[in-house]
Design a protein around this motif. Structure first.
Motif, PDB file in Angstrom:
ATOM      1  N   ALA A  74       0.826  -1.207   0.000  1.00 22.36           N
ATOM      2  CA  ALA A  74       0.000   0.000   0.000  1.00 22.36           C
ATOM      3  C   ALA A  74       0.863   1.262   0.000  1.00 22.36           C
ATOM      4  CB  ALA A  74      -0.928  -0.001   1.219  1.00 22.36           C
ATOM      5  N   MET A  75       1.968   1.234   0.758  1.00 28.03           N
ATOM      6  CA  MET A  75       2.898   2.364   0.773  1.00 28.03           C
ATOM      7  C   MET A  75       3.495   2.600  -0.616  1.00 28.03           C
ATOM      8  SD  MET A  75       4.834   1.514   4.379  1.00 28.03           S
ATOM      9  CE  MET A  75       6.287   2.458   3.939  1.00 28.03           C
ATOM     10  N   VAL A  81       1.194   6.308  -7.115  1.00 31.48           N
ATOM     11  CA  VAL A  81       0.083   7.176  -7.540  1.00 31.48           C
ATOM     12  C   VAL A  81       0.533   8.634  -7.570  1.00 31.48           C
ATOM     13  CG1 VAL A  81      -2.185   8.065  -6.876  1.00 31.48           C
ATOM     14  CG2 VAL A  81      -1.744   5.607  -6.797  1.00 31.48           C
ATOM     15  N   LEU A  82       1.259   9.051  -6.531  1.00 32.75           N
ATOM     16  CA  LEU A  82       1.755  10.434  -6.484  1.00 32.75           C
ATOM     17  C   LEU A  82       2.730  10.714  -7.624  1.00 32.75           C
ATOM     18  CD1 LEU A  82       2.325  10.884  -2.638  1.00 32.75           C
ATOM     19  CD2 LEU A  82       0.497  11.866  -4.034  1.00 32.75           C
ATOM     20  N   LEU A  83       3.630   9.752  -7.891  1.00 32.06           N
ATOM     21  CA  LEU A  83       4.585   9.919  -8.998  1.00 32.06           C
ATOM     22  C   LEU A  83       3.870   9.967 -10.339  1.00 32.06           C
ATOM     23  CD1 LEU A  83       7.523   7.557  -7.940  1.00 32.06           C
ATOM     24  CD2 LEU A  83       7.625  10.040  -8.216  1.00 32.06           C
ATOM     25  N   ALA A 135       1.182   3.626 -12.925  1.00 29.86           N
ATOM     26  CA  ALA A 135       0.351   3.354 -14.099  1.00 29.86           C
ATOM     27  C   ALA A 135      -1.128   3.633 -13.849  1.00 29.86           C
ATOM     28  CB  ALA A 135       0.535   1.907 -14.540  1.00 29.86           C
ATOM     29  N   GLY A 136      -1.485   3.922 -12.596  1.00 25.50           N
ATOM     30  CA  GLY A 136      -2.886   4.224 -12.293  1.00 25.50           C
ATOM     31  C   GLY A 136      -3.778   3.005 -12.275  1.00 25.50           C
ATOM     32  N   MET A 137      -3.248   1.868 -11.842  1.00 26.17           N
ATOM     33  CA  MET A 137      -4.063   0.657 -11.738  1.00 26.17           C
ATOM     34  C   MET A 137      -5.232   0.911 -10.789  1.00 26.17           C
ATOM     35  SD  MET A 137      -2.888  -3.147 -10.512  1.00 26.17           S
ATOM     36  CE  MET A 137      -4.048  -4.528 -10.540  1.00 26.17           C
ATOM     37  N   ASP A 138      -6.396   0.387 -11.135  1.00 26.27           N
ATOM     38  CA  ASP A 138      -7.583   0.564 -10.308  1.00 26.27           C
ATOM     39  C   ASP A 138      -7.304   0.102  -8.882  1.00 26.27           C
ATOM     40  OD1 ASP A 138     -10.608   0.929 -10.022  1.00 26.27           O
ATOM     41  OD2 ASP A 138     -10.336  -1.155  -9.407  1.00 26.27           O
ATOM     42  N   SER A 139      -7.620   0.934  -7.907  1.00 23.67           N
ATOM     43  CA  SER A 139      -7.269   0.652  -6.514  1.00 23.67           C
ATOM     44  C   SER A 139      -7.969  -0.598  -5.983  1.00 23.67           C
ATOM     45  CB  SER A 139      -7.609   1.853  -5.625  1.00 23.67           C
ATOM     46  OG  SER A 139      -8.983   2.166  -5.713  1.00 23.67           O
TER      47      SER A 139
END
Length: 198
Positions: A74-75, A81-83, A135-139
Motif C-alpha cells: 500500500a505504501m 500514484v503520487l509519482l 500506471a494508475g491501476m484501479d485501486s
C-alpha cells in the motif's frame, strides 16, 4: 551474512519484540524502494524453520508477514500514484508518455495476475506495487490482487520453512536457492524480450 545467526541473536536480545522488528523489516523491504535489497524470501523461510523448532509461532508469523506485505504494498502503491500524477504534469525523461501508456495497458490486462506472482521475486516484490500506482491501476483491483498475493507469499514461505527449513541441504544452500529464483526470473524476462525483437 548468516541470517539464521542474526535471527537467533535478535530473539535472544529482543524476546517477543522480535515480531515487531520482523514486521518493520518486511514492510520496509516492500514499501520503501531503496530498501529492496533487504532479505524477504530467505527471512520468511528461516522464520518458518525456526518456528518448527519452537522458537517462533508459525501462525503469528504468517499473519504478521501478511500484514507487513499489505502495508508495504500500500505504501509503494501510494507513492506510485503520487509519482504518476506528477508525471502527467511534468516531462520526466525516465517516465515518458508512451511508457506510461504501455504500463497502464499492462496493469489493465495482466496487473492482477502479475501482483499474485511478484511477491515471490526479489526486487519485483518492491517495484511492482510502485509501478502499479504510477500506471494508475484501479485501486480495488490492486487491493484484491495484493490481498491474494500477500496471503500466498506469507503463508507459503512460512509453511515451506516449517516443513523443509531444517533439511540440511536446503538450509545450507538457502542463499543459492533464493538467488537462483532471481536469476531464473531475469532470464525468463530476457528470453521474452529477445523473442519479441525477433
Amino acid at each position: 551474512m548468516n541470517l539464521a545467526q542474526i535471527l537467533s541473536a535478535w530473539m535472544t536480545s529482543y524476546g517477543p519484540a522480535v515480531y515487531l522488528l520482523l514486521f518493520v523489516l518486511v514492510t520496509a523491504e516492500i514499501g520503501i524502494a531503496p530498501l529492496f535489497f533487504l532479505p524477504g524470501d530467505p527471512l520468511l523461510f528461516l522464520c518458518g524453520a525456526l518456528s518448527a523448532q519452537g522458537a517462533l509461532d508459525p501462525w503469528l508469523l504468517a499473519l504478521l508477514f501478511f500484514a507487513a506485505a499489505l502495508l508495504g504494498s500500500a505504501m509503494a502503491y501510494g507513492c506510485g500514484v503520487l509519482l504518476g500524477r506528477q508525471a502527467q504534469r511534468r516531462n520526466y525523461r525516465w517516465l515518458n508518455g508512451p511508457a506510461l501508456v504501455r504500463a497502464q495497458r499492462f496493469f489493465e490486462g495482466w496487473g492482477g495476475l502479475g501482483l499474485l506472482v511478484t511477491p515471490y521475486v526479489a526486487v519485483l516484490r518492491t517495484f511492482a506495487p510502485l509501478a502499479a500506482g504510477i500506471a494508475g491501476m484501479d485501486s480495488r483491483r490492486f487491493a484484491l490482487a495484493t490481498l491474494a498475493g500477500a496471503a500466498l507469499w506469507s503463508a507459503g514461505l512460512v509453511a515451506a520453512g516449517y516443513f523443509f527449513g531444517n533439511v540440511p541441504f536446503v538450509r545450507e544452500h538457502l542463499a543459492g536457492l533464493a538467488l537462483s529464483g532471481v536469476v531464473l526470473a531475469g532470464a525468463a524476462a530476457l528470453v521474452k524480450k529477445m523473442f519479441r525483437r525477433g
